[in-house]
Each structure stands twice: as C-alpha cells, then as structure tokens.
Enzyme design. Structure first.
Site, PDB file in Angstrom:
ATOM      1  N   CYS A  77     -15.956  34.802 -13.753  1.00 35.04           N
ATOM      2  CA  CYS A  77     -14.708  34.121 -14.099  1.00 35.04           C
ATOM      3  C   CYS A  77     -13.487  34.998 -13.826  1.00 35.04           C
ATOM      4  O   CYS A  77     -12.479  34.528 -13.298  1.00 35.04           O
ATOM      5  CB  CYS A  77     -14.706  33.730 -15.579  1.00 35.04           C
ATOM      6  SG  CYS A  77     -16.130  32.788 -16.135  1.00 35.04           S
ATOM      7  N   ASP A  78     -13.564  36.273 -14.223  1.00 33.30           N
ATOM      8  CA  ASP A  78     -12.363  37.107 -14.270  1.00 33.30           C
ATOM      9  C   ASP A  78     -12.365  38.295 -13.316  1.00 33.30           C
ATOM     10  O   ASP A  78     -11.352  38.997 -13.207  1.00 33.30           O
ATOM     11  CB  ASP A  78     -12.171  37.630 -15.708  1.00 33.30           C
ATOM     12  CG  ASP A  78     -11.980  36.496 -16.709  1.00 33.30           C
ATOM     13  OD1 ASP A  78     -11.370  35.477 -16.329  1.00 33.30           O
ATOM     14  OD2 ASP A  78     -12.452  36.622 -17.847  1.00 33.30           O
TER      15      ASP A  78
ATOM     16  N   CYS B 198     -17.181  37.543 -18.778  1.00 37.33           N
ATOM     17  CA  CYS B 198     -17.603  36.785 -17.598  1.00 37.33           C
ATOM     18  C   CYS B 198     -17.003  37.389 -16.334  1.00 37.33           C
ATOM     19  O   CYS B 198     -15.829  37.153 -16.021  1.00 37.33           O
ATOM     20  CB  CYS B 198     -17.199  35.312 -17.721  1.00 37.33           C
ATOM     21  SG  CYS B 198     -17.699  34.299 -16.314  1.00 37.33           S
TER      22      CYS B 198
END
Length: 308
Positions: A137-138, A134
C-alpha cells in the site's frame, strides 16, 4: 425482532461494495459498520493503486464515496457493533451492541483483519505518518529512501523483499538471531544487497517530528546497547489478525483465523453465510481485491435467496 433479507457485517471496500450490489439486486441490505467506519483502509492516507484515480485518492474520501454510493442506492447503513450471532439455523440471529436484534435470511461477513502492532505509543503517534503495516500500500512513497521492517517471519521477509525494489536501503529488525521464515524466503532476503538484517534487536521507540518518522530507537540484546537508527519509514511485518472470532463456533476457519470460503465463490460452510474482504484473504489484503470479493458475495447471496 427485525427481519432482513441480507445483513452485511463490516464496512470497508468489501462491505460497502456488497451493499452496492445488494441494493441493485433489490435485496434491501442492512449494513452494520462496526468499530471502524470505512475499515482498515482509513488508517492510511493517499491511495495510489485503486483504479480510476489518476492522481490517487485520499483513503477517507474513497471510503466516504463508497458509503454514500451504497446509501444512495438504498442500503440501510447503520453505526453499531455486532456483539453476538447464532448461525445454527436460518434465519440467522444477530445481536447488536445497542440492543437491536435481527433475523437475517442471508449474511455477508466483511469484518476485515487487523494488523498487529508492537503496542508502542510512538508507533500509534506516527501511524500514517511513516508507520505502516502494508508495504504494497505505502511502499511507493518511500522510493529511494531508507526504511525498516519489523519481524522475522515470512510476512516480514516478503515486505522487505518488496520494499528492496523501491527503497535505497531496507533494515530488518529481528528480535532473535534467526528468521522464522522459510529457507527459500530467507535466501531471497540474503540475496538482496540493499537489505541489512539487525539481529537480536527490539524496538524501543519510533522517533519523529511534525513531518513524520525520522528514526527508530533499538535495543540490541546480546551487546546490551541502545542505539538510534535514522530511517524514513517504519513497516510492521508481524502479521494480521482476522476479525473472525465472533463466528468461529459455526464457520470453518484456518489455523490463522481466516474464514474458509469455497473458491471461487464466497460461500462458507454454513448455507446462506458468505465472507468477503480481508477476513477471508490471507494473501493479498488489497482494497481492490476486497471490493471485488464484496461484489462476489452479494451476487452469491442474491443467487442463494432466489433459490429459496
């Protein structure tokens, strides 16, 4: 056979939020957490984009807090995996792997989606330590660093484009000599100066040490050579598999396996069955969206039960 008003299948932000709202509505929800308590979010570490945490929050702590909140409000949260369902008529029949059988007046499916991985032992070893599925997300953790994205479809290109706005360099590892992505998406990739496409390459091994990912070992088919590429982060862009197989005999799903809901509600084609979280979300797959959809599902279930 146990009878319940509201049964929630799956944990994670969607399931736990549905349990919180269901409890406050006096629906006495029962939630079965499934194989991964806390859902897919627990495979990451620090979450910096969930509102309300100025310095971010540990993913496992966030899910633990949601779980505790739901339990404190009265939700009956149970370990166990739902192994079979019969949604042909109400009350719905649900079987759990421990032998329990439930009749539910309403059902919320919050089983999530599982990111597809290459299946390499080294990939699993560094999961959460430089290996991610992701970028949204990261990606923030790799600002000004060098990363690689595996895949040649729209999902991989979208990940690479997003990361190119954060990272110094983005490599795309593509096993063929062309993309599967749309022409418009390909153009965006080629227009980014800091994206380099490595054609005809397969990932042999993710390299790293105790601090995390340090590189990736690739095999280039046409030149028949193996080489190591230094990187700081390794992102999978080969898609997700919605955990919807258990329900597809009764529930309408799209060509990729995502449950179809009657937007803007969480209703499915089966009256009394609702879906929330990544199992019905092919586009965003973010914790905040999953939590919001869990709220909607519980409110929809409450309205449905009141009308009965």
């Amino acid at each position: 056979m146990e009878k319940v008003k509201l049964l929630i299948i799956g944990s994670g932000p969607a399931g736990y939020t549905a349990a919180i709202y269901g409890s406050r509505a006096a629906l006495d929800p029962v939630l079965y957490e499934g194989p991964e308590q806390g859902g897919q979010l627990t495979t990451t570490t620090l979450v910096e984009n969930y509102p309300g945490f100025a310095n971010g929050v540990d993913a496992n702590e966030l899910m633990s807090a949601m779980r505790t909140q739901a339990a404190n409000l009265g939700a009956d949260i149970r370990r166990g995996i739902v192994s079979a369902v019969d949604l042909s008529h109400r009350p719905f029949k649900v079987m759990v792997d421990n032998g329990a059988e439930i009749e539910a007046e309403s059902l919320i499916i919050a089983t999530g989606a599982t990111a597809k991985y290459l299946g390499l032992p080294s990939e699993q070893k560094f999961r959460g330590m430089g290996v991610s599925a992701c970028a949204t997300c990261d990606g923030f953790f790799y600002r000004k660093k060098v990363v690689a994205v595996v895949g040649g479809g729209d999902a991989a290109c979208a990940e690479a484009i997003y990361l190119s706005g954060l990272c110094r360099k983005v490599y795309m590892i593509v096993r063929r000599d062309e993309f599967r992505a749309s022409k418009a998406t390909q153009k965006q990739v080629f227009d980014r100066d800091n994206i380099e496409v490595l054609w005809n390459c397969n990932t042999r091994e993710v390299l790293g040490d105790e601090s995390g990912v340090t590189g990736v070992r690739l095999y280039q088919n046409k030149e028949d050579r193996e080489f190591d590429l230094p990187i700081d982060g390794f992102f999978l862009g080969i898609g997700h598999h919605p955990n919807s197989d258990l329900f597809k005999e009764w529930i309408d799903i799209d060509d990729n396996g995502y449950i179809k809901t009657q937007a803007p509600s969480s209703r499915t084609n089966v009256e009394g069955v609702f879906a929330a979280g990544d199992v019905q979300d092919p586009n965003y797959r973010q914790a905040i969206n999953a939590a919001a959809s869990g709220c909607r599902a519980a409110l929809d279930a409450e309205k449905f039960l009141l009308a009965q």
